[in-house]
Design a protein around this motif. Structure first.
Motif, PDB file in Angstrom:
ATOM      1  N   ALA A  62      -2.676  35.119 -18.991  1.00 51.86           N
ATOM      2  CA  ALA A  62      -1.584  34.479 -19.737  1.00 51.86           C
ATOM      3  C   ALA A  62      -1.198  35.347 -20.927  1.00 51.86           C
ATOM      4  CB  ALA A  62      -1.998  33.087 -20.176  1.00 51.86           C
ATOM      5  N   ASP A  63      -0.606  36.520 -20.635  1.00 54.74           N
ATOM      6  CA  ASP A  63      -0.235  37.455 -21.688  1.00 54.74           C
ATOM      7  C   ASP A  63       1.259  37.386 -22.015  1.00 54.74           C
ATOM      8  OD1 ASP A  63       0.696  38.474 -19.322  1.00 54.74           O
ATOM      9  OD2 ASP A  63      -0.294  40.430 -19.498  1.00 54.74           O
ATOM     10  N   HIS A  64       1.891  36.287 -21.634  1.00 56.94           N
ATOM     11  CA  HIS A  64       3.323  36.097 -21.825  1.00 56.94           C
ATOM     12  C   HIS A  64       3.527  34.607 -22.030  1.00 56.94           C
ATOM     13  CE1 HIS A  64       7.524  35.520 -20.434  1.00 56.94           C
ATOM     14  NE2 HIS A  64       7.724  36.766 -20.789  1.00 56.94           N
ATOM     15  N   GLY A  65       4.513  34.229 -22.836  1.00 59.83           N
ATOM     16  CA  GLY A  65       4.724  32.822 -23.127  1.00 59.83           C
ATOM     17  C   GLY A  65       4.897  31.975 -21.882  1.00 59.83           C
ATOM     18  N   TRP A  66       5.623  32.506 -20.900  1.00 58.48           N
ATOM     19  CA  TRP A  66       5.873  31.755 -19.672  1.00 58.48           C
ATOM     20  C   TRP A  66       4.586  31.543 -18.885  1.00 58.48           C
ATOM     21  CZ3 TRP A  66       5.531  32.536 -14.370  1.00 58.48           C
ATOM     22  CH2 TRP A  66       6.246  31.630 -13.569  1.00 58.48           C
ATOM     23  N   LEU A  67       3.754  32.591 -18.791  1.00 60.52           N
ATOM     24  CA  LEU A  67       2.505  32.469 -18.043  1.00 60.52           C
ATOM     25  C   LEU A  67       1.536  31.524 -18.741  1.00 60.52           C
ATOM     26  CD1 LEU A  67       1.995  36.176 -16.941  1.00 60.52           C
ATOM     27  CD2 LEU A  67       2.463  34.229 -15.448  1.00 60.52           C
ATOM     28  N   ASN A  68       1.517  31.532 -20.050  1.00 56.67           N
ATOM     29  CA  ASN A  68       0.689  30.582 -20.780  1.00 56.67           C
ATOM     30  C   ASN A  68       1.148  29.151 -20.503  1.00 56.67           C
ATOM     31  OD1 ASN A  68      -1.421  30.083 -22.930  1.00 56.67           O
ATOM     32  ND2 ASN A  68       0.348  29.122 -23.907  1.00 56.67           N
ATOM     33  N   ALA A  69       2.475  28.967 -20.416  1.00 57.56           N
ATOM     34  CA  ALA A  69       3.019  27.643 -20.110  1.00 57.56           C
ATOM     35  C   ALA A  69       2.673  27.211 -18.692  1.00 57.56           C
ATOM     36  CB  ALA A  69       4.534  27.647 -20.306  1.00 57.56           C
ATOM     37  N   ILE A  70       2.592  28.170 -17.771  1.00 60.37           N
ATOM     38  CA  ILE A  70       2.178  27.868 -16.395  1.00 60.37           C
ATOM     39  C   ILE A  70       0.785  27.243 -16.400  1.00 60.37           C
ATOM     40  CG2 ILE A  70       1.299  28.999 -14.294  1.00 60.37           C
ATOM     41  CD1 ILE A  70       4.214  28.630 -14.033  1.00 60.37           C
ATOM     42  N   ASN A  71      -0.156  27.884 -17.087  1.00 61.48           N
ATOM     43  CA  ASN A  71      -1.517  27.359 -17.154  1.00 61.48           C
ATOM     44  C   ASN A  71      -1.557  25.987 -17.816  1.00 61.48           C
ATOM     45  OD1 ASN A  71      -2.510  29.667 -15.951  1.00 61.48           O
ATOM     46  ND2 ASN A  71      -3.135  30.633 -17.869  1.00 61.48           N
ATOM     47  N   ASP A  72      -0.812  25.831 -18.901  1.00 66.01           N
ATOM     48  CA  ASP A  72      -0.803  24.560 -19.628  1.00 66.01           C
ATOM     49  C   ASP A  72      -0.217  23.442 -18.776  1.00 66.01           C
ATOM     50  OD1 ASP A  72      -1.186  23.107 -22.218  1.00 66.01           O
ATOM     51  OD2 ASP A  72       0.983  22.843 -22.027  1.00 66.01           O
ATOM     52  N   ASN A  73       0.866  23.739 -18.058  1.00 66.90           N
ATOM     53  CA  ASN A  73       1.472  22.723 -17.195  1.00 66.90           C
ATOM     54  C   ASN A  73       0.513  22.277 -16.099  1.00 66.90           C
ATOM     55  OD1 ASN A  73       4.625  21.927 -17.286  1.00 66.90           O
ATOM     56  ND2 ASN A  73       4.323  23.892 -18.309  1.00 66.90           N
ATOM     57  N   ALA A  74      -0.214  23.216 -15.517  1.00 73.94           N
ATOM     58  CA  ALA A  74      -1.175  22.870 -14.467  1.00 73.94           C
ATOM     59  C   ALA A  74      -2.289  21.982 -15.021  1.00 73.94           C
ATOM     60  CB  ALA A  74      -1.759  24.140 -13.856  1.00 73.94           C
ATOM     61  N   GLN A  75      -2.825  22.352 -16.176  1.00 70.56           N
ATOM     62  CA  GLN A  75      -3.930  21.595 -16.763  1.00 70.56           C
ATOM     63  C   GLN A  75      -3.498  20.194 -17.175  1.00 70.56           C
ATOM     64  OE1 GLN A  75      -5.117  24.250 -19.890  1.00 70.56           O
ATOM     65  NE2 GLN A  75      -6.392  25.507 -18.570  1.00 70.56           N
ATOM     66  N   GLN A  76      -2.325  20.102 -17.807  1.00 69.26           N
ATOM     67  CA  GLN A  76      -1.851  18.795 -18.261  1.00 69.26           C
ATOM     68  C   GLN A  76      -1.532  17.875 -17.092  1.00 69.26           C
ATOM     69  OE1 GLN A  76      -2.085  17.792 -21.434  1.00 69.26           O
ATOM     70  NE2 GLN A  76      -2.953  19.844 -21.771  1.00 69.26           N
ATOM     71  N   ARG A  77      -0.990  18.453 -16.023  1.00 68.15           N
ATOM     72  CA  ARG A  77      -0.660  17.625 -14.856  1.00 68.15           C
ATOM     73  C   ARG A  77      -1.928  17.107 -14.187  1.00 68.15           C
ATOM     74  NH1 ARG A  77       4.337  15.579 -14.099  1.00 68.15           N
ATOM     75  NH2 ARG A  77       4.911  15.331 -11.916  1.00 68.15           N
ATOM     76  N   ALA A  78      -2.932  17.952 -14.089  1.00 72.98           N
ATOM     77  CA  ALA A  78      -4.185  17.532 -13.459  1.00 72.98           C
ATOM     78  C   ALA A  78      -4.835  16.390 -14.238  1.00 72.98           C
ATOM     79  CB  ALA A  78      -5.137  18.716 -13.359  1.00 72.98           C
ATOM     80  N   LYS A  79      -4.717  16.417 -15.581  1.00 67.64           N
ATOM     81  CA  LYS A  79      -5.296  15.351 -16.408  1.00 67.64           C
ATOM     82  C   LYS A  79      -4.620  14.002 -16.160  1.00 67.64           C
ATOM     83  CE  LYS A  79      -6.704  18.375 -20.223  1.00 67.64           C
ATOM     84  NZ  LYS A  79      -6.440  18.757 -21.648  1.00 67.64           N
TER      85      LYS A  79
END
Length: 347
Positions: A62-79
């Motif tokens: 996650a070395d780019h704002g968009w890629l960091n958002a990808i990880n965050d979206n996946a984690q938040q959705r799983a919760k």
């Protein structure tokens, strides 16, 4: 633009709202009886807990704002789901490291995998390995070289980004004689950059009064955006519009524009960063719109993975299975609809 006022998924040409993606779905299991037009759909996936599901998630660093958002979206959705356990890897841009991370998830016998490969072609083999092990794969965004390596692909529309950016600019300048535009692209070594440029060029063909006079490729970073934009501004003392492929490099581009004291053109960004949306809402600078490449696709990938593991389909469709391919729409965010999209903006 009411047709772009909601996020939609294009499913074989039909638009399905993201919120309705997996409600009242139907089963993937073959039925002995033939469904009829009047028959009620089988119970489907919703927010209520169902069969426990372990989803493995592997993405690049996650070395780019968009890629960091990808990880965050996946984690938040799983919760959101009490029945979902998410096994997420650290993320790597090194092909060998990411392959090893996926193989670890395979060995853990996760129920389904979501993979955003750093390099789609290079990771195709490990996608095939998972599928052959009976673990369905949701291929996120960067596509594998073989459709046998995934059960479902979901991602953005790079050509559509360019197309909609060009259409927006075209409509703003359609009555201006001899209008000129410039383009701050991403990395020309990437196919996605070439697709965005092609869509932009194709859109401009519909406006004979508009001519693209300059293009410069940057590297999706703030620093490169600032440097390349400064070069464009020096070479082009007058133009009417700018399309910048990426909102992260757009931060640098806006710095260069401010340093040059330029306010004589309109700018359209790309991807959907929160900083871009804030600037659009303030409406006190050159940035007037951004074309989405929504990181919410990672949340939808979790939905799809859960549905696959629980053998469900998608509501609003006659088929019993989830589609093989889902392309997200590249909505244009302007001051008229920015409040609706601000919650999806990434930092």
């Amino acid at each position: 633009m009411p047709e772009t006022s909601r996020r939609h998924l294009l499913l074989g040409g039909a638009a399905v709202s993201a919120g309705a993606l997996l409600t009242a779905c139907t089963s993937n299991e073959p039925k002995n009886q033939t469904p009829t037009a009047g028959s009620a759909p089988a119970p489907g996936t919703d927010d209520k807990p169902g069969t426990p599901v372990t989803i493995g998630f592997a993405g690049p660093q996650a070395d780019h704002g968009w890629l960091n958002a990808i990880n965050d979206n996946a984690q938040q959705r799983a919760k959101k789901y009490a029945d979902v356990t998410l096994e997420i890897t650290e993320g790597s841009n090194e092909t060998a490291a990411q392959i090893g991370q996926v193989q670890t998830l395979i060995n853990k016998k996760v129920d389904v995998l979501v993979i955003l490969p750093a390099d789609g072609k290079a990771l195709t083999q490990v996608g095939l390995q998972a599928m052959n092990a009976g673990i369905p794969v949701v291929n996120l965004d960067r596509v594998f070289a073989s459709p046998q390596a995934y059960r479902c692909w979901i991602g953005g529309d790079n050509y559509g980004m360019g197309l909609n950016a060009g259409r927006f600019i075209g409509e703003q300048l359609k009555d201006k004689p001899n209008a000129t535009v410039i383009e701050l692209a991403g990395m020309d070594s990437l196919e996605l950059t070439r697709q965005r440029t092609q869509g932009f060029d194709d859109a401009l063909k519909n406006y004979p009064n508009i001519r693209k006079v300059a293009r410069q490729a940057a590297d999706f970073t703030v620093e490169s955006g600032q440097a390349k934009m400064a070069q464009l501004l020096q070479a082009q003392p007058k133009f009417d519009a700018l399309w910048n492929h990426d909102d992260d490099q757009g931060v640098g581009a806006l710095r260069a524009i401010a340093q040059a004291g330029r306010k004589d053109f309109l700018m359209v960004g790309g991807a959907g960063a929160k900083s871009a949306m804030d600037a659009i809402k303030a409406d006190d600078g050159v940035l007037k719109a951004t074309v989405l490449y929504p990181p919410t696709m990672a949340a939808s990938a979790i939905d799809l993975a859960r549905a696959l593991a629980q053998q469900k389909g998608i509501s609003g469709m006659a088929e019993l299975e989830i589609p093989a391919s889902i392309t997200l729409y590249s909505a244009v965010v302007t001051k008229d609809n920015v409040d609706e999209y601000l919650p999806t903006g990434f930092s």
